[in-house]
Design a protein around this motif. Structure first.
Motif, PDB file in Angstrom:
ATOM      1  N   UNK A  25       0.819  -1.205   0.000  1.00 52.00           N
ATOM      2  CA  UNK A  25       0.000   0.000   0.000  1.00 52.00           C
ATOM      3  C   UNK A  25       0.854   1.257   0.000  1.00 52.00           C
ATOM      4  N   UNK A  26       1.885   1.265   0.836  1.00 53.05           N
ATOM      5  CA  UNK A  26       2.772   2.423   0.919  1.00 53.05           C
ATOM      6  C   UNK A  26       3.499   2.662  -0.394  1.00 53.05           C
ATOM      7  N   UNK A  27       3.993   1.565  -0.998  1.00 55.15           N
ATOM      8  CA  UNK A  27       4.729   1.688  -2.257  1.00 55.15           C
ATOM      9  C   UNK A  27       3.828   2.168  -3.387  1.00 55.15           C
ATOM     10  N   UNK A  28       2.580   1.684  -3.418  1.00 54.14           N
ATOM     11  CA  UNK A  28       1.647   2.123  -4.463  1.00 54.14           C
ATOM     12  C   UNK A  28       1.384   3.616  -4.348  1.00 54.14           C
ATOM     13  N   UNK A  29       1.165   4.099  -3.147  1.00 57.12           N
ATOM     14  CA  UNK A  29       0.957   5.533  -2.946  1.00 57.12           C
ATOM     15  C   UNK A  29       2.182   6.327  -3.389  1.00 57.12           C
ATOM     16  N   UNK A  30       3.352   5.852  -2.997  1.00 61.62           N
ATOM     17  CA  UNK A  30       4.588   6.564  -3.334  1.00 61.62           C
ATOM     18  C   UNK A  30       4.810   6.607  -4.843  1.00 61.62           C
ATOM     19  N   UNK A  31       4.449   5.524  -5.536  1.00 60.66           N
ATOM     20  CA  UNK A  31       4.706   5.450  -6.978  1.00 60.66           C
ATOM     21  C   UNK A  31       3.855   6.442  -7.772  1.00 60.66           C
TER      22      UNK A  31
ATOM     23  N   UNK B  97       2.467  -4.210  -8.913  1.00 58.46           N
ATOM     24  CA  UNK B  97       3.715  -4.886  -9.290  1.00 58.46           C
ATOM     25  C   UNK B  97       4.814  -3.881  -9.612  1.00 58.46           C
ATOM     26  N   UNK B  98       4.451  -2.842 -10.362  1.00 57.43           N
ATOM     27  CA  UNK B  98       5.430  -1.814 -10.701  1.00 57.43           C
ATOM     28  C   UNK B  98       5.951  -1.116  -9.453  1.00 57.43           C
TER      29      UNK B  98
END
Length: 483
Positions: free
Chosen positions: A99-105, A146-147
């Motif tokens: 979740x954190x990575x998706x927001x950051x991306x 995934x990205x």
């Protein structure tokens, strides 16, 4: 409050600017029912009546001057973008750190600006990605996740694929599971209208971001598959004209990657870029070079045709062949090509760094096309002084721009590759790749693949082989796949 001021669309449809349709006896709109979302109308209603004159005047002034910014509007837009992503993360039920990575991306400025020309494009880019994911979470969620995970601290690109005994094997398994489902979704799409075409472009581009980081060899297949799917709609004027420039903003990334891969493997390019934008259009990926993409497409087509015919362009022939006529015409067009976007540049919309990067991009791509055309006419070992001069010009321009601006221009990997193919020194090639390649800066596998290509080309040259450009594809196919 007057009845006419009640919100007639739900918050989700309002954010993505879609028509909100609901049955007379239904509390939920068709879109929310289809996507299994709660249909809410909690946003603050607009104040009835006309806006005050001073408010209207300020808005009009801002529309006249694209460089004038309203901090309150910017804050509201950023809040709406963040709210959309928060809702998608909740709907997808993503655990941490996904979740954190998706927001950051999507929301992270430093992350997003690794791909676009500069911060002037950042807000529009983040908003567009958020709206697309918000509107189609079931189709885009796995690709975005995934990205995003491919950039996480747990994603050591030197680690093995799923099934590994390493500590972070579970992270890899989840990431590759998302990637596999994303590719399956892409293959299942059958776009039949302009809106579905745009969804396919977004999905393909996000998957491409993942492949360039971890599975570089798959980039060509992803680009080709995506472009083949959208081609029937893209080439039709009646459907293409319904799409805005913003909705096609990711197309240049797919097309340029496809052209570069087609030229390296000497295969026909998939789709010719349609450049129908106005003079003030500036692309967030290729800047003012978008009108050069059709010419690069033609260079790739000529390379493939020459390979199929098995003959070179006879530069000194008294009776020019059909291929030579095409070759000469392309040389003239590319040498005389001038970038568009002059109005946008002159309006002061971009920083000096962004302008320098766009000009460097344009010169790099144009000279890369010239160098490829040169190597379609002359083999390695012949007319090397001309090839070395063009190569030096590309590398000097890239290095100078990077040193002066303190950052590497985007979308310059292909010019860099073409230029480095003329460098005999392995250490010099490695230094340029490490210092000037935008993709190599975040993908060790991309750098390893290019190093293997350069080594194979120079080993063949040192063994006495005379190589035309279209001979390069055979050398690449013989290389072992990157681990």
């Amino acid at each position: 409050m007057h009845a006419s001021q009640l919100p007639r669309s739900c918050d989700r449809c309002y954010c993505i600017k879609e028509r909100c349709i609901r049955a007379p006896d239904s509390d939920s709109c068709d879109r929310c029912i289809r996507l299994n979302h709660e249909c809410l109308r909690k946003r603050a209603p607009k104040r009835p009546g006309r806006r005050p004159k001073n408010e209207h005047s300020a808005s009009a002034a801002q529309e006249r001057d694209g460089s004038l910014q309203n901090p309150a509007v910017e804050t509201l837009a950023a809040h709406e973008t963040s709210a959309m992503i928060d809702r998608v993360v909740a709907d997808l039920q993503l655990p941490s750190p996904e979740a954190t990575l998706l927001k950051q991306s999507i929301l992270g400025e430093e992350f997003v600006e690794q791909f676009i020309i500069g911060p002037s494009f950042g807000d529009a880019h983040r908003k567009y990605l958020a709206e697309q994911l918000y509107g189609s979470p079931s189709k885009l969620g796995h690709a975005f996740t995934a990205s995003a995970m491919s950039w996480g601290d747990d994603c050591d690109v030197a680690s093995p694929a799923p099934g590994s005994d390493k500590v972070h094997s579970g992270y890899f398994e989840r990431m590759y599971n998302h990637a596999t489902k994303a590719v399956a979704t892409l293959r299942s799409l059958k776009p039949s209208n302009a809106r579905e075409m745009c969804l396919c472009i977004v999905l393909g581009t996000i998957i491409l971001t993942f492949t360039l980081k971890l599975q570089v060899a798959d980039a060509r297949a992803i680009c080709r598959q995506t472009l083949e799917m959208v081609k029937p709609i893209y080439i039709r004027d009646d459907l293409f004209n319904k799409v805005s420039s913003e909705d096609l903003s990711l197309m240049s990334c797919l097309v340029l990657t496809d052209i570069a891969e087609s030229l390296m493997f000497c295969e026909p390019p998939t789709l010719r870029y349609r450049d129908i934008h106005s003079q003030d259009y500036v692309d967030r990926y290729v800047g003012i070079s978008h009108s050069l993409l059709p010419l690069l497409h033609d260079v790739a087509e000529l390379s493939f045709q020459l390979k199929m015919e098995g003959g070179k362009v006879e530069g000194d022939s008294a009776a020019p062949t059909q291929f030579e006529q095409v070759h000469r015409a392309l040389e003239v067009k590319i040498c005389s090509w001038m970038p568009e976007g002059r109005v946008g540049i002159g309006a002061g919309k971009f920083t000096s760094t962004e302008l320098a990067h766009m000009l460097c991009q344009a010169e790099g791509l144009r000279n890369a096309a010239r160098l490829v055309l040169h190597r379609l006419r002359y083999t390695s070992g012949s007319q090397d002084n001309v090839a070395e001069a063009i190569s030096s010009h590309i590398l000097t321009s890239l290095k100078t721009t990077a040193l002066v601006t303190g950052s590497i221009p985007r979308c310059v990997d292909f010019p860099l590759i073409v230029a480095c193919l003329e460098l005999e020194s392995k250490s010099e090639r490695a230094e340029y790749l490490s210092f000037l390649s935008p993709i190599s800066s975040y993908s060790s596998r991309f750098r390893e693949r290019l190093s293997a290509i350069f080594d194979a080309a120079w080993e063949a040259r040192q063994d006495g082989q005379s190589l035309y450009w279209y001979d390069l594809g055979a050398l690449i196919r013989e290389l072992p796949a990157c681990p």
